[in-house]
Scaffold this motif. Structure first.
Motif, PDB file in Angstrom:
ATOM      1  N   ASN A 101      16.785  -1.092 -13.919  1.00  0.00           N
ATOM      2  CA  ASN A 101      17.350  -2.085 -13.004  1.00  0.00           C
ATOM      3  C   ASN A 101      16.341  -3.190 -12.704  1.00  0.00           C
ATOM      4  O   ASN A 101      16.701  -4.366 -12.613  1.00  0.00           O
ATOM      5  N   LEU A 102      15.086  -2.821 -12.564  1.00  0.00           N
ATOM      6  CA  LEU A 102      14.025  -3.804 -12.361  1.00  0.00           C
ATOM      7  C   LEU A 102      13.900  -4.706 -13.586  1.00  0.00           C
ATOM      8  O   LEU A 102      13.831  -5.929 -13.466  1.00  0.00           O
ATOM      9  N   VAL A 103      13.901  -4.106 -14.753  1.00  0.00           N
ATOM     10  CA  VAL A 103      13.826  -4.874 -16.002  1.00  0.00           C
ATOM     11  C   VAL A 103      14.998  -5.839 -16.112  1.00  0.00           C
ATOM     12  O   VAL A 103      14.834  -6.985 -16.538  1.00  0.00           O
ATOM     13  N   SER A 104      16.173  -5.419 -15.695  1.00  0.00           N
ATOM     14  CA  SER A 104      17.349  -6.289 -15.818  1.00  0.00           C
ATOM     15  C   SER A 104      17.225  -7.530 -14.942  1.00  0.00           C
ATOM     16  O   SER A 104      17.684  -8.610 -15.324  1.00  0.00           O
ATOM     17  N   VAL A 105      16.608  -7.397 -13.776  1.00  0.00           N
ATOM     18  CA  VAL A 105      16.409  -8.561 -12.907  1.00  0.00           C
ATOM     19  C   VAL A 105      15.487  -9.566 -13.602  1.00  0.00           C
ATOM     20  O   VAL A 105      15.783 -10.766 -13.642  1.00  0.00           O
ATOM     21  N   ILE A 106      14.414  -9.070 -14.164  1.00  0.00           N
ATOM     22  CA  ILE A 106      13.465  -9.952 -14.858  1.00  0.00           C
ATOM     23  C   ILE A 106      14.116 -10.543 -16.107  1.00  0.00           C
ATOM     24  O   ILE A 106      13.950 -11.727 -16.408  1.00  0.00           O
ATOM     25  N   ALA A 107      14.887  -9.742 -16.825  1.00  0.00           N
ATOM     26  CA  ALA A 107      15.580 -10.238 -18.028  1.00  0.00           C
ATOM     27  C   ALA A 107      16.531 -11.360 -17.670  1.00  0.00           C
ATOM     28  O   ALA A 107      16.691 -12.320 -18.443  1.00  0.00           O
ATOM     29  N   GLY A 108      17.176 -11.280 -16.521  1.00  0.00           N
ATOM     30  CA  GLY A 108      18.070 -12.344 -16.088  1.00  0.00           C
ATOM     31  C   GLY A 108      17.362 -13.685 -16.014  1.00  0.00           C
ATOM     32  O   GLY A 108      17.924 -14.720 -16.370  1.00  0.00           O
ATOM     33  N   TYR A 109      16.112 -13.680 -15.568  1.00  0.00           N
ATOM     34  CA  TYR A 109      15.326 -14.915 -15.512  1.00  0.00           C
ATOM     35  C   TYR A 109      14.803 -15.310 -16.890  1.00  0.00           C
ATOM     36  O   TYR A 109      14.898 -16.465 -17.302  1.00  0.00           O
ATOM     37  N   GLU A 110      14.249 -14.343 -17.585  1.00  0.00           N
ATOM     38  CA  GLU A 110      13.558 -14.638 -18.840  1.00  0.00           C
ATOM     39  C   GLU A 110      14.505 -14.987 -19.979  1.00  0.00           C
ATOM     40  O   GLU A 110      14.213 -15.876 -20.779  1.00  0.00           O
ATOM     41  N   PHE A 111      15.630 -14.293 -20.081  1.00  0.00           N
ATOM     42  CA  PHE A 111      16.570 -14.572 -21.168  1.00  0.00           C
ATOM     43  C   PHE A 111      17.177 -15.963 -21.037  1.00  0.00           C
ATOM     44  O   PHE A 111      17.574 -16.560 -22.025  1.00  0.00           O
ATOM     45  N   THR A 112      17.231 -16.498 -19.822  1.00  0.00           N
ATOM     46  CA  THR A 112      17.752 -17.845 -19.609  1.00  0.00           C
ATOM     47  C   THR A 112      16.921 -18.868 -20.387  1.00  0.00           C
ATOM     48  O   THR A 112      17.446 -19.858 -20.887  1.00  0.00           O
ATOM     49  N   HIS A 113      15.638 -18.596 -20.516  1.00  0.00           N
ATOM     50  CA  HIS A 113      14.727 -19.503 -21.212  1.00  0.00           C
ATOM     51  C   HIS A 113      14.401 -19.023 -22.626  1.00  0.00           C
ATOM     52  O   HIS A 113      13.467 -19.527 -23.237  1.00  0.00           O
ATOM     53  N   GLY A 114      15.147 -18.041 -23.111  1.00  0.00           N
ATOM     54  CA  GLY A 114      14.921 -17.517 -24.454  1.00  0.00           C
ATOM     55  C   GLY A 114      13.618 -16.755 -24.585  1.00  0.00           C
ATOM     56  O   GLY A 114      13.056 -16.659 -25.676  1.00  0.00           O
ATOM     57  N   GLU A 115      13.134 -16.226 -23.486  1.00  0.00           N
ATOM     58  CA  GLU A 115      11.858 -15.511 -23.505  1.00  0.00           C
ATOM     59  C   GLU A 115      12.069 -14.007 -23.380  1.00  0.00           C
ATOM     60  O   GLU A 115      13.160 -13.540 -23.146  1.00  0.00           O
ATOM     61  N   TRP A 116      11.004 -13.284 -23.528  1.00  0.00           N
ATOM     62  CA  TRP A 116      10.905 -11.831 -23.486  1.00  0.00           C
ATOM     63  C   TRP A 116      11.591 -11.181 -24.685  1.00  0.00           C
ATOM     64  O   TRP A 116      12.402 -10.284 -24.563  1.00  0.00           O
ATOM     65  N   THR A 117      11.229 -11.664 -25.851  1.00  0.00           N
ATOM     66  CA  THR A 117      11.750 -11.062 -27.082  1.00  0.00           C
ATOM     67  C   THR A 117      11.278  -9.623 -27.240  1.00  0.00           C
ATOM     68  O   THR A 117      11.942  -8.828 -27.907  1.00  0.00           O
ATOM     69  N   GLU A 118      10.155  -9.286 -26.605  1.00  0.00           N
ATOM     70  CA  GLU A 118       9.648  -7.911 -26.688  1.00  0.00           C
ATOM     71  C   GLU A 118      10.641  -6.927 -26.089  1.00  0.00           C
ATOM     72  O   GLU A 118      10.746  -5.794 -26.562  1.00  0.00           O
ATOM     73  N   LEU A 119      11.366  -7.347 -25.070  1.00  0.00           N
ATOM     74  CA  LEU A 119      12.365  -6.452 -24.474  1.00  0.00           C
ATOM     75  C   LEU A 119      13.493  -6.192 -25.467  1.00  0.00           C
ATOM     76  O   LEU A 119      13.907  -5.048 -25.654  1.00  0.00           O
ATOM     77  N   SER A 120      13.972  -7.230 -26.102  1.00  0.00           N
ATOM     78  CA  SER A 120      15.034  -7.061 -27.100  1.00  0.00           C
ATOM     79  C   SER A 120      14.562  -6.153 -28.229  1.00  0.00           C
ATOM     80  O   SER A 120      15.305  -5.269 -28.680  1.00  0.00           O
TER      81      SER A 120
END
Length: 184
Positions: A101-120
């Protein structure tokens, strides 16, 4: 500060309402300290008690959710690395759920800018693993991410449908198909 937080969290888990009241007051005091996020990360990764780790993840979600945009790129990268480390090493389901759930909050911000490919990449590695436990973790994280970053993932829906199709056919775990259904 991590030791102080762990002590406060232990008190919060007490059945005595007076002790909980006092611990809540202490937590409110230390919650304002700028180093609270780093201390919460330390507790999340190092506490022996899964209930304390879970509480740390919940509080981190609240704190990071409010301040994510204010962090430097270096701080963001550090926290994202810590979160992936937590997902890789955590064995307790409730803590994994809170960390996802914590990761999903951060992903919401980061995926908007096409970032955090490591999570994908992490999610795909887990979902394609031979280990059913790893597949469960991958789909659990995917479920949480889908709740907060659905719009940001629209461009990947075709690839994700293939992933969900494979997950629905997973016979090595009861939870993988369940999480796949939640994603859909």
């Amino acid at each position: 500060m991590a030791q102080e937080l762990e002590r406060i969290f232990s008190l919060l888990l007490s059945p005595d309402t007076e002790i909980i009241r006092q611990a809540t007051a202490e937590l409110q005091r230390v919650y304002k300290d700028p180093v609270i996020v780093a201390a919460l990360c330390d507790v999340l990764l190092q506490s022996e008690n899964p209930h304390i780790r879970q509480l740390s993840a919940v509080l981190l979600r609240k704190k990071l959710g409010r301040m994510w945009r204010k962090l430097t790129p270096e701080e963001k990268e550090s926290f994202k690395g810590i979160l992936l480390q937590c997902l890789r090493s955590e064995m307790h389901h409730l803590v994994l759920r809170s960390a996802a759930n914590l990761v999903s909050v951060i992903a919401g911000y980061e995926f908007t800018h096409g970032e955090w490919t490591e999570l994908s990449q992490f999610i795909m590695q887990c979902c394609q693993s031979e280990d059913p436990g790893q597949r469960e973790i991958g789909m659990l994280v995917m479920t949480s991410v889908m709740e907060s970053a659905t719009l940001q993932l629209q461009s990947q829906f075709t690839q994700l449908l293939g992933l969900f199709s494979s997950a629905l056919d997973d016979t090595g775990s009861k939870m993988v198909p369940f999480y796949a259904l939640q994603c859909l």
